[in-house]
Design an enzyme around this catalytic site. Structure first.
Site, PDB file in Angstrom:
ATOM      1  N   ASN A  12      47.673  37.004  44.079  1.00 45.86           N
ATOM      2  CA  ASN A  12      47.415  37.228  45.349  1.00 45.86           C
ATOM      3  C   ASN A  12      46.503  35.798  45.858  1.00 45.86           C
ATOM      4  O   ASN A  12      45.424  35.571  45.427  1.00 45.86           O
ATOM      5  CB  ASN A  12      46.535  38.401  45.651  1.00 45.86           C
ATOM      6  CG  ASN A  12      46.116  38.510  47.049  1.00 45.86           C
ATOM      7  OD1 ASN A  12      45.567  37.613  48.046  1.00 45.86           O
ATOM      8  ND2 ASN A  12      46.014  39.872  47.715  1.00 45.86           N
ATOM      9  N   GLU A  40      49.801  37.621  49.803  1.00 48.99           N
ATOM     10  CA  GLU A  40      48.803  37.132  51.031  1.00 48.99           C
ATOM     11  C   GLU A  40      49.063  35.529  51.352  1.00 48.99           C
ATOM     12  O   GLU A  40      47.979  34.900  51.331  1.00 48.99           O
ATOM     13  CB  GLU A  40      47.302  37.769  50.469  1.00 48.99           C
ATOM     14  CG  GLU A  40      46.973  38.945  51.091  1.00 48.99           C
ATOM     15  CD  GLU A  40      45.591  39.121  51.252  1.00 48.99           C
ATOM     16  OE1 GLU A  40      45.059  38.876  52.610  1.00 48.99           O
ATOM     17  OE2 GLU A  40      44.692  39.453  50.197  1.00 48.99           O
ATOM     18  N   TYR A 109      52.949  43.352  47.850  1.00 50.43           N
ATOM     19  CA  TYR A 109      51.619  43.604  48.616  1.00 50.43           C
ATOM     20  C   TYR A 109      51.521  44.971  49.374  1.00 50.43           C
ATOM     21  O   TYR A 109      51.710  44.757  50.352  1.00 50.43           O
ATOM     22  CB  TYR A 109      51.359  42.407  49.560  1.00 50.43           C
ATOM     23  CG  TYR A 109      50.048  42.393  50.106  1.00 50.43           C
ATOM     24  CD1 TYR A 109      48.860  42.543  49.172  1.00 50.43           C
ATOM     25  CD2 TYR A 109      49.667  42.327  51.457  1.00 50.43           C
ATOM     26  CE1 TYR A 109      47.597  42.570  49.717  1.00 50.43           C
ATOM     27  CE2 TYR A 109      48.395  42.108  51.894  1.00 50.43           C
ATOM     28  CZ  TYR A 109      47.408  42.287  51.256  1.00 50.43           C
ATOM     29  OH  TYR A 109      46.210  42.213  51.619  1.00 50.43           O
ATOM     30  N   ASP A 150      49.951  42.817  44.045  1.00 49.37           N
ATOM     31  CA  ASP A 150      48.666  43.304  44.457  1.00 49.37           C
ATOM     32  C   ASP A 150      48.997  44.939  44.827  1.00 49.37           C
ATOM     33  O   ASP A 150      49.373  45.082  46.130  1.00 49.37           O
ATOM     34  CB  ASP A 150      48.026  42.591  45.281  1.00 49.37           C
ATOM     35  CG  ASP A 150      46.738  43.280  45.634  1.00 49.37           C
ATOM     36  OD1 ASP A 150      46.241  44.122  45.311  1.00 49.37           O
ATOM     37  OD2 ASP A 150      45.937  42.510  46.682  1.00 49.37           O
ATOM     38  N   ASN A 152      46.700  47.197  45.169  1.00 54.49           N
ATOM     39  CA  ASN A 152      45.450  47.897  45.642  1.00 54.49           C
ATOM     40  C   ASN A 152      45.335  49.282  45.369  1.00 54.49           C
ATOM     41  O   ASN A 152      45.065  50.266  46.022  1.00 54.49           O
ATOM     42  CB  ASN A 152      45.899  47.723  47.292  1.00 54.49           C
ATOM     43  CG  ASN A 152      45.136  46.538  47.860  1.00 54.49           C
ATOM     44  OD1 ASN A 152      44.143  46.001  47.638  1.00 54.49           O
ATOM     45  ND2 ASN A 152      45.857  45.876  48.590  1.00 54.49           N
ATOM     46  N   ASP A 250      40.171  35.359  45.570  1.00 57.56           N
ATOM     47  CA  ASP A 250      39.477  36.583  45.147  1.00 57.56           C
ATOM     48  C   ASP A 250      40.210  36.999  43.824  1.00 57.56           C
ATOM     49  O   ASP A 250      39.640  37.810  42.987  1.00 57.56           O
ATOM     50  CB  ASP A 250      38.814  37.238  46.093  1.00 57.56           C
ATOM     51  CG  ASP A 250      40.001  37.630  47.206  1.00 57.56           C
ATOM     52  OD1 ASP A 250      40.992  37.348  47.014  1.00 57.56           O
ATOM     53  OD2 ASP A 250      39.370  38.204  48.227  1.00 57.56           O
TER      54      ASP A 250
END
Length: 258
Positions: A12, A40, A109, A150, A152, A250
């Site tokens: 990401n 992203e 994502y 990702d 999440n 990040d």
């Protein structure tokens, strides 16, 4: 299936236009990476930096203006099979799927689920439902495949630093974890946990409150492998050093070798 080693990675990047130089540098230092999956990218397809194609790499994108977006960067040609997740009826650009060396890679994502109230969280679960159905199709076809990106979701309490999230955060809500476990119960394997069943391993550190310096992280970047691909699993590496760089994403890259 091709028995030669195959390495694919997920990152990401939190804006490819702001961090293209980081990706270029990383690819130069990882010549063994056959396919890099980015999330992203935060740009439309036409805005994706040209430097990768100019360097002879193969690029495919599913982008949108300012938000979301996923991309693939390969050292060899690959075939894009889907630019969106089948069954996920939503305008956000969150999935791209390709075949390389007879392996199907779904780069995703997954919605965070913390914004937009319950409608936002419903969208998160809807993506999980569509992903499970896509898994069923690929499993029925007996294809070697991986979903990487990702997600999440912190699947267990060991996948987040103590106190890093509130108990009602969408990344740890019971329904979120159940949706992830559903994929495992269908026969997919969490690549990291296959090799490292226990221990705290993080892939994301917030920019706030010196989270990286305190190692207050989350493991939310995952690779789920089909049974045939799991049999070939050799390594799963978290490239933690990337987070320490100036103006880093990040998230950090994760690499899978089969």
């Amino acid at each position: 299936m091709n028995a030669t080693p195959f390495t694919f990675a997920s990152w990401n990047i939190n804006s490819i236009r702001a961090r293209a130089h980081h990706v270029q540098d990383w690819l130069e230092r990882h010549p063994d990476c056959d396919l890099l999956c980015l999330q992203e990218i935060k740009c439309e397809d036409s805005q994706f930096p040209a430097v990768f194609a100019e360097a002879g790499l193969h690029v495919a994108t599913s982008g949108q203006k300012a938000y979301n977006g996923v991309a693939l960067i390969g050292r060899r040609p690959f075939t894009v099979t889907h630019h969106t997740l089948p069954g996920f009826d939503h305008p956000s650009a969150r999935y791209i799927e390709a075949e390389l060396d007879d392996i199907t890679i779904g780069n995703l994502y997954l919605p965070n689920g913390n914004s937009g109230g319950e409608d936002g969280y419903t969208t998160k679960l809807a993506f999980f439902d569509a992903l499970a159905e896509r898994a069923r199709v690929l499993l029925d076809a007996e294809k070697p495949f991986a979903f990487i990106g990702d997600f999440n979701v912190c699947p267990t309490d060991e996948d987040l630093a103590p106190g890093a999230l509130s108990p009602d955060d969408a990344l740890v809500r019971p329904e979120t974890r159940a949706a992830f476990r559903r994929l495992e119960w269908m026969g997919l394997t969490d690549a990291l946990r296959a090799l490292h069943p226990t221990g705290r391993h993080y892939t994301y550190w917030d920019y706030q409150a010196a989270a990286f310096q305190r190692n207050s992280g989350l493991r939310i970047d995952h690779a789920l492998l089909s049974p045939r691909l799991t049999q070939r699993l050799k390594s799963f590496v978290i490239d933690r050093d990337e987070r320490a760089k100036e103006k880093a994403s990040d998230h950090v890259p994760v690499l899978v070798t089969v």
